[in-house]
Write a protein that holds these residues in place. Structure first.
Motif, PDB file in Angstrom:
ATOM      1  N   PHE A  82       0.557   9.145   4.201  1.00 53.92           N
ATOM      2  CA  PHE A  82      -0.589   8.272   3.930  1.00 53.92           C
ATOM      3  C   PHE A  82      -0.800   7.212   5.020  1.00 53.92           C
ATOM      4  O   PHE A  82      -1.892   7.120   5.594  1.00 53.92           O
TER       5      PHE A  82
ATOM      6  N   ALA B 219       0.884   4.082  -2.854  1.00 56.10           N
ATOM      7  CA  ALA B 219       0.686   5.497  -2.539  1.00 56.10           C
ATOM      8  C   ALA B 219       1.782   6.349  -3.170  1.00 56.10           C
ATOM      9  O   ALA B 219       1.523   7.431  -3.692  1.00 56.10           O
TER      10      ALA B 219
ATOM     11  N   PHE C  16      -1.980   8.832   8.164  1.00 52.56           N
ATOM     12  CA  PHE C  16      -3.388   9.232   8.100  1.00 52.56           C
ATOM     13  C   PHE C  16      -4.300   8.036   8.337  1.00 52.56           C
ATOM     14  O   PHE C  16      -5.247   8.106   9.125  1.00 52.56           O
ATOM     15  N   VAL C  17      -4.006   6.915   7.670  1.00 53.40           N
ATOM     16  CA  VAL C  17      -4.866   5.732   7.800  1.00 53.40           C
ATOM     17  C   VAL C  17      -4.924   5.271   9.254  1.00 53.40           C
ATOM     18  O   VAL C  17      -5.995   5.025   9.815  1.00 53.40           O
TER      19      VAL C  17
ATOM     20  N   TRP D 195       0.822  -1.217   0.000  1.00 53.98           N
ATOM     21  CA  TRP D 195       0.000   0.000   0.000  1.00 53.98           C
ATOM     22  C   TRP D 195       0.847   1.254   0.000  1.00 53.98           C
ATOM     23  O   TRP D 195       0.439   2.282  -0.525  1.00 53.98           O
ATOM     24  N   LEU D 196       2.083   1.177   0.557  1.00 56.16           N
ATOM     25  CA  LEU D 196       2.948   2.363   0.554  1.00 56.16           C
ATOM     26  C   LEU D 196       3.540   2.574  -0.839  1.00 56.16           C
ATOM     27  O   LEU D 196       3.654   3.707  -1.311  1.00 56.16           O
TER      28      LEU D 196
ATOM     29  N   MET E  31       0.553   9.237  -5.940  1.00 59.64           N
ATOM     30  CA  MET E  31       0.627  10.642  -5.549  1.00 59.64           C
ATOM     31  C   MET E  31       1.176  11.487  -6.694  1.00 59.64           C
ATOM     32  O   MET E  31       2.207  11.178  -7.261  1.00 59.64           O
TER      33      MET E  31
ATOM     34  N   TRP F  56     -10.828   2.266  -0.218  1.00 63.35           N
ATOM     35  CA  TRP F  56      -9.874   3.343  -0.524  1.00 63.35           C
ATOM     36  C   TRP F  56      -8.438   2.856  -0.329  1.00 63.35           C
ATOM     37  O   TRP F  56      -7.578   3.040  -1.187  1.00 63.35           O
ATOM     38  N   VAL F  57      -8.215   2.176   0.791  1.00 65.07           N
ATOM     39  CA  VAL F  57      -6.867   1.665   1.064  1.00 65.07           C
ATOM     40  C   VAL F  57      -6.525   0.522   0.100  1.00 65.07           C
ATOM     41  O   VAL F  57      -5.395   0.424  -0.389  1.00 65.07           O
TER      42      VAL F  57
ATOM     43  N   TRP G 188       4.498  12.243   1.099  1.00 62.51           N
ATOM     44  CA  TRP G 188       3.041  12.076   1.034  1.00 62.51           C
ATOM     45  C   TRP G 188       2.647  10.608   1.018  1.00 62.51           C
ATOM     46  O   TRP G 188       1.834  10.174   1.834  1.00 62.51           O
ATOM     47  N   GLY G 189       3.223   9.883   0.072  1.00 63.48           N
ATOM     48  CA  GLY G 189       2.798   8.488  -0.059  1.00 63.48           C
ATOM     49  C   GLY G 189       3.443   7.581   0.977  1.00 63.48           C
ATOM     50  O   GLY G 189       2.803   6.674   1.503  1.00 63.48           O
TER      51      GLY G 189
ATOM     52  N   VAL H  40      -5.338   1.803  -3.249  1.00 61.79           N
ATOM     53  CA  VAL H  40      -3.944   2.265  -3.188  1.00 61.79           C
ATOM     54  C   VAL H  40      -3.009   1.056  -3.201  1.00 61.79           C
ATOM     55  O   VAL H  40      -1.998   1.037  -3.907  1.00 61.79           O
TER      56      VAL H  40
END
Lengths: 491, 290
Positions: free
Chosen positions: A341, A314, A344-345, A310-311, A318, A388-389, A336-337, A392
Motif C-alpha cells: 500500500f 491498511a 503504491f501511494v 495509515w499503515l 485489507m 482515499w489515503v 498488502w497493507g 485508510v
C-alpha cells in the motif's frame, strides 16, 4: 530610503567587502541577498518543515548524550516508584533516566517528539500545497521527487526514533514492523534477519544499528537532500501565483535582505516557540507509564505515531487474502497493507508529473502556479486520492471509535471496505463541481467577506455596486456586461 | 455549490482559531472514556454479535484465610429478594435460577460476588439479553441489591472476595497489572476492545468491584483463581488501578494517557495549526498586493 535601510545597506556593503577580500564570495552573497521570494503565505509551509528539522537536530543532539543503545537486561533503581526492581533493557532505562532524572531531559525529549510529529505533518501539508497548485510541473519535478524522498525518509526516521525507547508501546510497534518485513515475498525472511540480526526481538546488534540509522544515516541523508532541495529552488527560482506583472520567467516579490530574511527568522522563532510550548505543557509518549517491553507482554489500544497510522489502517482494512501456490504462502497477508500500500501511494505520486504530461500533452516549462480551481480535473483527482489515503489512515483508529461510540470494529471494517471506493468518488465529483463553481463566481473560499459597496441615489435609495471593496466598479461607468469574473485573477 | 462560493463573514484568523478549539474538543471527544450512565446502544456488538455467546463460568472461591466480604442476610431480605428476582431477573435466568440455554446462565451456586458486581455497576438487568453488559446507573438501591444477594446466595456458591488497596504494593500492582490486565484494559486502565466486545476502562470501578471481577471474569474476561492472582497481588492491582486515575504526568497535560491518537490530533490541530496561523499572518496574501 530611511535611516535603518541606509544603515543596513552600509553594513551589507562592509560585510560583502570583507568577504570579497578574503574568500571572494561577494558575488554569491550579493546574489543570495537579492534573491526574490514571491509573496504568498502558503510558501512558508515548507519552511515550517525546515525549521522543525533544525529543532529536531538541536534537541536530538542533546538526547544522544544520554541514550544507551543496549538490550542487556538491568534492574531499575531510579526515581520512578512504580518500576523499582523491574527488569528492563538498558536502552529503556536510559530513556527513563533521561526523562525523569536528567535536568530538562524530559523537556528536550518531548520537544523532540512533538517536533517530529509536526515535521512530518508540515511536510504533508507542503506536499498538498505543491500538488494542488501544480508546482511540481517541469522544471520543478526533480525537486518534487527530492521532496517525496525526504517524506519517505522522515517517516522511517520517525519510526526508528519511536522504537529506540524500547518501551511496551514501541516494542509492539517493532513486532508489527518485523511481521511486515517478514511478509515481503521471497526476500522477507532474509531482510528481517539482516535488520534484526536474528528472529524477533533481535540480537544485541540491533539496537546500536537502529541508533546509528536514527541519529546519523537518515539525518545526514535528510540534510543533504534539504540542501539540494533549497539549492534547486534558488537555481530555478520560486514559482509564483499569477497576478499583475507576474509572468513566466520573472519573479515579483520580496528580496531576501532586508525584508524576507527577517520574516523567515520570525517563522523560525515561532516554530521553536510553539514546539517548546508543546514540549513543556503537553505530555507526549510517557514511557514510564507504559513500562518496559518484553515479547510476552502487550497492551490494548497500542497505536503508532500518526504518520504510521495509515499503515495500521491498511493492515486492518485489507481482507485476509494471501497468495498460496502449491501449499506454500508466497505473499503473506501483512505485505498488502504494510508494504504494498505505501509503495503504491508513493509510486503514484512519483509518476504523477509524467502521467500528467502524457495525458495533457503539455511538456512546456511552467513557472506560474495554478490555483486549484484552474485545473478542476487535477484538483478532483488529487482530492479523491487524498481522501482515499485519509480513509485508510482513519481506519487506524477503529478500535478507539468502537470503544468510544460503540460501533463494532467489524462493522466499521466492513463499512470502510466499501466506503474506501465510494467516498473518493463522491469527493471527486464534489471537488470538480466546486472548482467549476469557483471558476464561475471568481470568489475565494477562504477569504472573509469585506462588506458591500453601496451608492445612495438622490432619492435616498441604496444601490449595491459591488459585493466587495476590492472589486469596486468606478461609479462613473456602468458595470461591464458579459465578462466572466472568474477568468481574471484577483490581485 | 453556492454555499462553497459564498463569502464568509468570519475573518480567516478567527476561523483557524475555531479549528484549533474544535480540534481540542475532538481530542476530548475521541479520547475521553464514555461517561457514566451512557446507556449501551441497542446492539453495541454489531451484526455478528447475535451468534456470539460468552462462556459460562463459575466464580473462583477466595483461598482459605483470604478476606471475604459479608453481606446482610435475613428471612425478610430473602423474601424481598425473591419478589425482586421474579419480577426483574426470572424471565432470562429462570424462575428457579436454572438459567435459559443460549440466553442467560444459571445463577445457582454463583454466590454473592457476581450478583453484587452486576447489580451495583448497573450491568444487570440487561434490556437485550445478548448485548454486552456495560456500566450504567444501577437500577436498584443498596437495600434492594442486598435483598437480591441474600436470595440468590441462599442457593449456594463461594463467598464474595474483597480487596484492600492499603495492603497492596503499588510497584507490584503495576507489574501484575501489566502481566494480567493491560492486554485488554490498556496499561493505564483506559479501556479498549477485544473481538466483538468493548473492554471497560476502570475509572469508576471501586476496590470491591475489581476484586469480584477478577475472581468471576464478567462477560469475556477470564477469571483468576488465588493461584494465578493471590490476595496480595489482588490488593496491589486494586491499588494500581486507583493510582491510574491521577497517574504521574511529569510531562504536563496527560491527554488521557492513551498515547499516539490524541498526540497526533494535538500535533496537527494545535501545533501545526498554530504555525499555519503564524505563516498566514506573516506571509502575504495576494489580495494585499494591488
Amino acid at each position: 530610503m530611511n535611516l535603518i535601510d541606509r544603515y543596513a545597506q552600509r553594513r551589507f556593503l562592509r560585510a560583502s567587502r570583507a568577504a570579497e577580500q578574503r574568500v571572494g564570495l561577494a558575488g554569491g552573497i550579493k546574489w543570495a541577498l537579492r534573491y526574490v521570494f514571491p509573496d504568498h503565505w502558503s510558501f512558508l509551509l515548507g519552511e515550517i518543515a525546515l525549521y522543525s528539522f533544525i529543532v529536531l537536530v538541536g534537541t536530538g543532539i542533546f538526547l544522544t548524550l544520554y541514550y544507551i543503545p543496549s538490550d542487556s537486561l538491568v534492574i531499575y533503581h531510579g526515581s520512578y516508584p512504580l518500576l523499582q526492581g523491574e527488569q528492563m533493557s538498558e536502552a529503556y532505562r536510559s530513556v527513563l533516566n533521561l526523562s525523569l532524572s536528567v535536568p530538562a531531559g524530559l523537556l528536550f525529549r518531548q520537544v523532540h517528539h512533538w517536533a517530529a510529529n509536526v515535521f512530518i505533518a508540515s511536510i504533508v501539508l507542503h506536499l498538498v500545497r505543491i500538488f494542488f497548485t501544480g508546482a511540481y510541473r517541469k522544471p520543478r519535478d526533480f525537486n518534487y521527487f527530492i521532496g517525496l524522498t525526504m517524506l519517505m525518509l522522515a517517516i522511517l526516521e520517525g519510526f526508528a526514533g519511536y522504537s529506540l525507547a524500547d518501551d511496551l508501546l514501541s516494542g509492539m510497534g517493532l513486532a508489527i514492523a518485523y511481521s511486515v518485513a517478514m511478509s515481503i515475498p521471497f526476500v522477507g525472511a532474509q531482510l528481517a534477519s539482516l535488520v534484526w540480526g536474528g528472529p524477533f526481538p533481535g540480537n544485541s546488534t540491533f539496537w546500536p544499528r537502529l541508533e546509528i540509522v536514527h541519529v546519523l544515516l537518515i539525518p545526514a541523508a535528510l540534510a543533504v537532500l534539504i540542501t539540494l532541495h533549497l539549492a534547486m529552488i534558488m537555481r530555478q527560482h520560486h514559482s509564483q501565483f499569477p497576478g499583475p506583472g507576474r509572468r513566466e520567467r520573472n519573479v515579483v516579490g520580496t528580496p531576501m535582505w532586508p525584508a524576507y530574511a527577517l520574516r523567515s527568522i520570525g517563522l523560525l522563532l515561532a516554530v521553536a516557540g510553539v514546539l517548546f510550548l508543546l514540549g513543556g505543557l503537553v505530555q507526549i509518549n510517557p514511557i514510564w507509564q507504559w513500562g518496559p517491553f518484553h515479547p510476552y507482554l502487550s497492551e490494548n489500544g497500542a497505536q503508532p505515531d500518526w504518520y504510521i497510522g495509515w499503515l495500521i489502517g491498511a493492515l486492518r482494512l485489507m481482507p485476509n487474502w494471501e497468495l498460496v501456490i502449491a501449499g506454500r504462502t508466497v505473499i503473506p497477508n501483512p505485505f498488502w497493507g504494510g508494504a504494498a500500500f505505501p509503495l503504491f501511494v508513493f509510486t503514484v505520486m512519483f509518476f504523477w508529473p509524467a502521467l500528467e504530461r502524457r495525458v495533457t500533452g503539455d511538456i512546456r516549462r511552467h513557472d506560474l502556479l495554478e490555483r486549484p480551481r484552474d485545473r478542476p480535473m487535477r484538483t478532483a483527482v488529487g482530492a479523491a486520492f487524498l481522501s482515499w489515503v485519509v480513509i485508510v489512515f482513519a481506519v487506524g483508529s477503529t478500535d478507539r471509535i468502537f470503544y468510544r461510540l460503540g460501533v463494532s470494529y467489524t462493522t466499521q471494517i466492513h463499512v470502510w471496505r466499501a466506503g474506501i471506493w465510494v467516498l473518493p468518488l463522491v469527493v471527486f465529483f464534489v471537488t470538480l463541481s466546486a472548482c467549476r463553481s469557483l471558476q464561475r463566481s471568481g470568489s475565494h473560499p477562504l477569504r472573509a467577506w469585506q462588506g458591500n459597496v453601496v451608492r445612495r441615489s438622490a432619492d435616498g435609495r441604496l444601490e449595491v455596486l459591488s459585493d466587495s471593496p476590492d472589486r469596486v466598479v468606478p461609479p462613473a461607468t456602468e458595470p461591464p456586461v458579459g465578462t466572466v469574473p472568474g477568468r481574471e485573477f484577483e490581485s | 455549490m453556492r454555499w462553497l462560493t459564498r463569502r464568509s463573514r468570519v475573518p480567516p484568523v478567527l476561523r483557524l482559531s475555531l479549528a484549533v478549539i474544535l480540534a481540542a474538543a475532538s481530542i476530548v471527544g475521541l479520547a475521553a472514556p464514555p461517561s457514566q450512565g451512557q446507556t449501551s446502544p441497542t446492539n453495541p456488538n454489531g451484526g455478528a454479535a447475535h451468534e456470539f455467546n460468552p462462556p459460562t463460568k463459575s466464580p473462583e472461591a477466595p483461598a482459605p484465610g483470604d478476606p471475604t466480604k459479608s453481606f446482610p442476610d435475613s428471612p425478610g431480605l430473602r423474601a424481598l429478594g425473591y419478589t425482586l428476582y421474579q419480577g426483574t431477573c426470572a424471565s432470562c435466568h429462570g424462575i428457579a435460577l436454572q438459567g435459559t440455554p443460549g440466553v442467560a446462565p444459571s445463577l445457582r451456586r454463583v454466590g454473592p460476588g457476581p450478583v453484587d458486581f452486576y447489580l451495583s455497576t448497573g450491568r444487570m438487568p440487561l434490556d437485550q439479553p445478548k448485548s454486552q453488559p456495560l456500566r450504567n446507573p444501577p437500577l436498584f438501591n443498596r437495600a434492594k441489591i442486598y435483598a437480591l444477594i441474600a436470595y440468590i446466595s441462599a442457593f449456594g456458591g463461594p463467598r464474595a472476595p474483597t480487596a484492600d488497596p492499603a495492603k497492596g504494593d503499588l510497584t507490584y500492582g503495576f507489574h501484575q497489572f501489566t502481566l494480567n490486565c493491560a492486554g485488554c484494559h490498556q496499561i493505564v486502565a483506559r479501556g479498549g476492545i477485544t473481538v466483538n466486545a468493548q473492554v471497560p476502562d476502570l475509572e469508576q470501578a471501586n476496590p470491591q468491584e475489581i476484586a469480584e471481577a477478577v475472581r468471576m471474569g464478567p462477560y469475556l474476561m477470564p477469571h483468576f483463581d488465588a493461584k494465578q492472582i493471590n490476595q496480595h497481588a489482588l490488593d496491589s492491582i486494586v491499588r494500581y488501578v486507583l493510582w491510574t486515575r491521577s497517574p504521574i504526568n511529569a510531562g504536563g497535560w496527560g491527554i488521557y494517557n492513551i498515547g499516539p491518537i490524541p498526540e497526533g490530533i494535538v500535533a496537527w490541530f494545535i501545533g501545526l495549526a498554530a504555525l499555519v496561523i503564524v505563516a498566514r499572518l506573516i506571509g502575504e496574501r495576494m489580495d494585499e498586493r494591488t
